[in-house]
Design an enzyme around this catalytic site. Sequence first.
Site, PDB file in Angstrom:
ATOM      1  N   GLU A  38       6.670  -1.029   0.533  1.00 51.80           N
ATOM      2  CA  GLU A  38       5.401  -1.671   1.171  1.00 51.80           C
ATOM      3  C   GLU A  38       5.453  -3.004   1.403  1.00 51.80           C
ATOM      4  O   GLU A  38       5.502  -3.772   0.414  1.00 51.80           O
ATOM      5  CB  GLU A  38       4.083  -1.188   0.418  1.00 51.80           C
ATOM      6  N   ASN A  43      -2.313   9.138  -5.127  1.00 53.74           N
ATOM      7  CA  ASN A  43      -2.414   7.598  -5.555  1.00 53.74           C
ATOM      8  C   ASN A  43      -2.723   7.506  -6.894  1.00 53.74           C
ATOM      9  O   ASN A  43      -3.926   7.953  -7.564  1.00 53.74           O
ATOM     10  CB  ASN A  43      -3.576   6.737  -4.682  1.00 53.74           C
ATOM     11  N   LYS A  53       3.083  -5.878   1.770  1.00 56.36           N
ATOM     12  CA  LYS A  53       2.046  -5.980   1.237  1.00 56.36           C
ATOM     13  C   LYS A  53       1.884  -7.608   0.948  1.00 56.36           C
ATOM     14  O   LYS A  53       2.011  -7.827  -0.535  1.00 56.36           O
ATOM     15  CB  LYS A  53       1.473  -5.237   0.042  1.00 56.36           C
ATOM     16  N   GLU A  89       2.187   7.295  -5.229  1.00 59.20           N
ATOM     17  CA  GLU A  89       1.775   6.129  -4.707  1.00 59.20           C
ATOM     18  C   GLU A  89       1.301   5.070  -5.969  1.00 59.20           C
ATOM     19  O   GLU A  89       0.583   5.679  -6.752  1.00 59.20           O
ATOM     20  CB  GLU A  89       0.640   6.177  -3.825  1.00 59.20           C
ATOM     21  N   SER A  90       1.627   3.837  -5.854  1.00 58.74           N
ATOM     22  CA  SER A  90       1.032   3.161  -6.834  1.00 58.74           C
ATOM     23  C   SER A  90       1.562   3.010  -8.135  1.00 58.74           C
ATOM     24  O   SER A  90       1.730   4.096  -8.632  1.00 58.74           O
ATOM     25  CB  SER A  90      -0.494   2.921  -6.806  1.00 58.74           C
ATOM     26  N   GLU A 103      -3.979  10.935   1.525  1.00 63.38           N
ATOM     27  CA  GLU A 103      -3.840  10.283   0.425  1.00 63.38           C
ATOM     28  C   GLU A 103      -5.211  10.963  -0.515  1.00 63.38           C
ATOM     29  O   GLU A 103      -6.142  11.050  -0.104  1.00 63.38           O
ATOM     30  CB  GLU A 103      -4.306   8.666   0.314  1.00 63.38           C
ATOM     31  N   LYS A 148      -0.505   1.019   7.187  1.00 65.19           N
ATOM     32  CA  LYS A 148      -1.257   1.099   5.895  1.00 65.19           C
ATOM     33  C   LYS A 148      -2.742   0.235   6.078  1.00 65.19           C
ATOM     34  O   LYS A 148      -2.651  -0.899   6.415  1.00 65.19           O
ATOM     35  CB  LYS A 148      -0.553   0.244   4.610  1.00 65.19           C
TER      36      LYS A 148
END
Length: 278
Positions: free
Chosen positions: A54, A185, A56, A215-216, A164, A115
């Site tokens: 990602e 997530n 970001k 995710e994350s 998500e 995103k």
Amino acid sequence: MNSSEGEIAPAVRSILDAARERGGAEGRVSVDAQSLPGAFEAAEADGRVPVVAEVKPTSPTTDGERTDDPVELAEQMVAGGAAALSVLTEPDHFGGSPETLERVRAAVDVPVLRKDFVLHEEQLDVVESDVVLLIVRFLHEENTDDLADLLEAARERGFQVLVETHTAAEVEEAIDAGAEIIGVNNRDLGELEVDLGTFEDVAPSVPENVTLIAESGIATPDDVARMRAAGADALLVGSAIMGVSGSKVTGGSSDERSESDGGDVTENTRELTTTETT
Ligand SMILES: O=C(O)c1ccccc1NCC(=O)[C@H](O)[C@H](O)COP(=O)(O)O
């Protein structure tokens, strides 16, 4: 309290308010999308762990901002073995933009996820991408479009859709709406805390035929192995690859990298894509 049942963090409320303000675009995009599951299969066949890296530049939970050229960062991620990319287009809290996504997508040959926090159909038309994100929890808010309607609207435009979730109940909603790619997530939108146990708890409720993304909060090869053992077909990784330190992380090994100085994005990506997972 869990965000799926009640309050969401002030920072997330601010993200939602800003998303409402941004509105959409005139006209309708028509996308010729590259397959995200196909990219994951190609990575596996090549011996790489499928990672969506990602771009970001910043976020409500990271310290500081990376100001490097996003296209250079994206190219470094692909060089490090990323199967696909995620590019923030949210400007107010994440330092992203639709123009950044356009530039990145023109420069790389892997699928690109937009995103952002899409709440209404016309917001799908802001920029083309291979995949768009729809967040179940956000679409519970008043004055937002229905998940199934948005999913269909996105597919009509040619997008693939990453839906998500954060709980088993949200997974059920996503399946009922027709989702074929689901993300779980680990970041709780109520407290903004990250717990890798979330994916482990929720993954069993996702049917086998769905492409499943963790995710994350994934920061180390051990985290990768843990998410893969719990059933992740692929991983979405931002902060650890960008080399920015996250805060409020529990249940994972992210604290080990809190002193990170940014590092080399290619190496950060390679460390996670070359992890042995069997
Ligand atoms: O990243 C944040 O701080 C954040 C805050 C509030 C809502 C969403 C947020 N992030 C969105 C994401 O899904 C992550 O950027 C993505 O999963 C990568 O996470 P990480 O690897 O922990 O950066």
